[in-house]
Design a protein around this motif. Sequence first.
Motif, mmCIF file in Angstrom:
data_model
loop_
_atom_site.group_PDB
_atom_site.id
_atom_site.type_symbol
_atom_site.label_atom_id
_atom_site.label_comp_id
_atom_site.label_asym_id
_atom_site.label_seq_id
_atom_site.Cartn_x
_atom_site.Cartn_y
_atom_site.Cartn_z
ATOM 1 N N ARG A 71 20.119 67.803 -5.075
ATOM 2 C CA ARG A 71 21.024 68.701 -5.606
ATOM 3 C C ARG A 71 22.473 68.389 -5.647
ATOM 4 N NH1 ARG A 71 19.414 74.451 -4.595
ATOM 5 N NH2 ARG A 71 21.412 74.582 -5.528
ATOM 6 N N ARG A 72 23.076 67.687 -4.799
ATOM 7 C CA ARG A 72 24.718 67.392 -4.967
ATOM 8 C C ARG A 72 24.778 66.366 -4.235
ATOM 9 N NH1 ARG A 72 28.325 72.115 -3.486
ATOM 10 N NH2 ARG A 72 30.170 70.886 -3.040
ATOM 11 N N VAL A 73 26.099 65.222 -4.715
ATOM 12 C CA VAL A 73 26.736 64.390 -3.874
ATOM 13 C C VAL A 73 27.984 64.401 -3.803
ATOM 14 C CG1 VAL A 73 27.268 61.690 -4.153
ATOM 15 C CG2 VAL A 73 24.748 62.632 -4.684
ATOM 16 N N GLU A 74 28.719 64.183 -2.675
ATOM 17 C CA GLU A 74 29.977 64.512 -2.668
ATOM 18 C C GLU A 74 30.471 63.179 -2.279
ATOM 19 O OE1 GLU A 74 31.333 67.516 0.175
ATOM 20 O OE2 GLU A 74 29.810 68.893 -0.621
ATOM 21 N N VAL A 75 31.738 62.661 -2.961
ATOM 22 C CA VAL A 75 32.507 61.374 -2.490
ATOM 23 C C VAL A 75 33.746 61.708 -2.280
ATOM 24 C CG1 VAL A 75 33.442 59.293 -3.484
ATOM 25 C CG2 VAL A 75 30.927 59.960 -4.000
ATOM 26 N N TRP A 76 34.323 61.569 -0.854
ATOM 27 C CA TRP A 76 35.500 62.051 -0.501
ATOM 28 C C TRP A 76 36.556 60.962 -0.419
ATOM 29 C CZ3 TRP A 76 37.111 66.941 1.123
ATOM 30 C CH2 TRP A 76 36.155 67.758 1.229
ATOM 31 N N GLU A 77 37.666 61.003 -1.261
ATOM 32 C CA GLU A 77 38.757 60.185 -1.258
ATOM 33 C C GLU A 77 39.503 60.080 -0.155
ATOM 34 O OE1 GLU A 77 40.644 60.986 -5.000
ATOM 35 O OE2 GLU A 77 39.111 59.656 -5.967
ATOM 36 N N ASN A 78 39.799 61.194 0.500
ATOM 37 C CA ASN A 78 40.731 61.485 1.814
ATOM 38 C C ASN A 78 40.253 63.000 2.317
ATOM 39 O OD1 ASN A 78 42.193 63.538 0.480
ATOM 40 N ND2 ASN A 78 43.328 61.860 -0.631
ATOM 41 N N ASP A 79 41.097 63.395 3.288
ATOM 42 C CA ASP A 79 40.517 64.496 3.983
ATOM 43 C C ASP A 79 40.622 65.734 2.882
ATOM 44 O OD1 ASP A 79 40.146 63.309 6.458
ATOM 45 O OD2 ASP A 79 42.065 63.872 7.231
ATOM 46 N N SER A 80 41.482 65.500 1.745
ATOM 47 C CA SER A 80 41.432 66.950 1.122
ATOM 48 C C SER A 80 40.991 66.762 -0.479
ATOM 49 C CB SER A 80 42.933 67.516 1.194
ATOM 50 O OG SER A 80 43.692 66.507 0.773
ATOM 51 N N ALA A 81 40.565 65.604 -0.813
ATOM 52 C CA ALA A 81 40.073 65.423 -2.071
ATOM 53 C C ALA A 81 38.828 64.906 -2.309
ATOM 54 C CB ALA A 81 41.141 64.616 -2.919
ATOM 55 N N CYS A 82 37.787 65.209 -2.989
ATOM 56 C CA CYS A 82 36.367 64.803 -3.096
ATOM 57 C C CYS A 82 36.054 65.093 -4.690
ATOM 58 C CB CYS A 82 35.785 65.559 -2.222
ATOM 59 S SG CYS A 82 35.069 67.167 -2.639
ATOM 60 N N ALA A 83 35.096 64.402 -5.015
ATOM 61 C CA ALA A 83 34.458 64.388 -6.215
ATOM 62 C C ALA A 83 32.952 64.813 -6.074
ATOM 63 C CB ALA A 83 34.376 63.370 -7.183
ATOM 64 N N ILE A 84 32.268 65.951 -6.794
ATOM 65 C CA ILE A 84 31.205 66.208 -6.440
ATOM 66 C C ILE A 84 30.272 66.099 -7.770
ATOM 67 C CG2 ILE A 84 29.726 68.357 -6.092
ATOM 68 C CD1 ILE A 84 32.207 69.573 -4.501
ATOM 69 N N CYS A 85 29.031 65.604 -7.871
ATOM 70 C CA CYS A 85 28.091 65.752 -8.702
ATOM 71 C C CYS A 85 27.277 66.616 -8.491
ATOM 72 C CB CYS A 85 27.617 64.299 -8.874
ATOM 73 S SG CYS A 85 26.667 64.073 -10.511
ATOM 74 N N GLU A 86 26.827 67.256 -9.433
ATOM 75 C CA GLU A 86 25.578 68.155 -9.291
ATOM 76 C C GLU A 86 25.003 68.381 -10.711
ATOM 77 O OE1 GLU A 86 26.838 71.650 -6.318
ATOM 78 O OE2 GLU A 86 27.665 71.772 -8.147
ATOM 79 N N GLU A 87 23.728 68.646 -10.791
ATOM 80 C CA GLU A 87 23.073 68.837 -11.971
ATOM 81 C C GLU A 87 23.187 70.239 -12.553
ATOM 82 O OE1 GLU A 87 19.251 66.380 -13.190
ATOM 83 O OE2 GLU A 87 18.719 67.941 -11.376
#
Length: 79
Positions: free
Chosen positions: A63-79
């Motif tokens: 359903r989803r992948v989250e990649v966190w750069e630090n404690d407050s910033a992330c990128a999310i991939c969802e269909e």
Amino acid sequence: MVIDFADLKAIVGTVLAPFDHRVLNDIPPFDARNPTAELVSQHVFDEVKRRLLDFDAGRVGIRRVEVWENDSACAICEE
């Protein structure tokens, strides 16, 4: 049970192993494209999805992948 966690761990491990303790810019596909958090999350999503399809013919999905750069910033991939 939908999928055994050992099987899921093996699938995700196969996708992530090439990047472990490595410079992302040296590893395909990021040797040819910028390894932003957005593109990394998309790559992981696509590769796990493909492997899940091979594993169980589409009965289990992602359903989803989250990649966190630090404690407050992330990128999310969802269909």
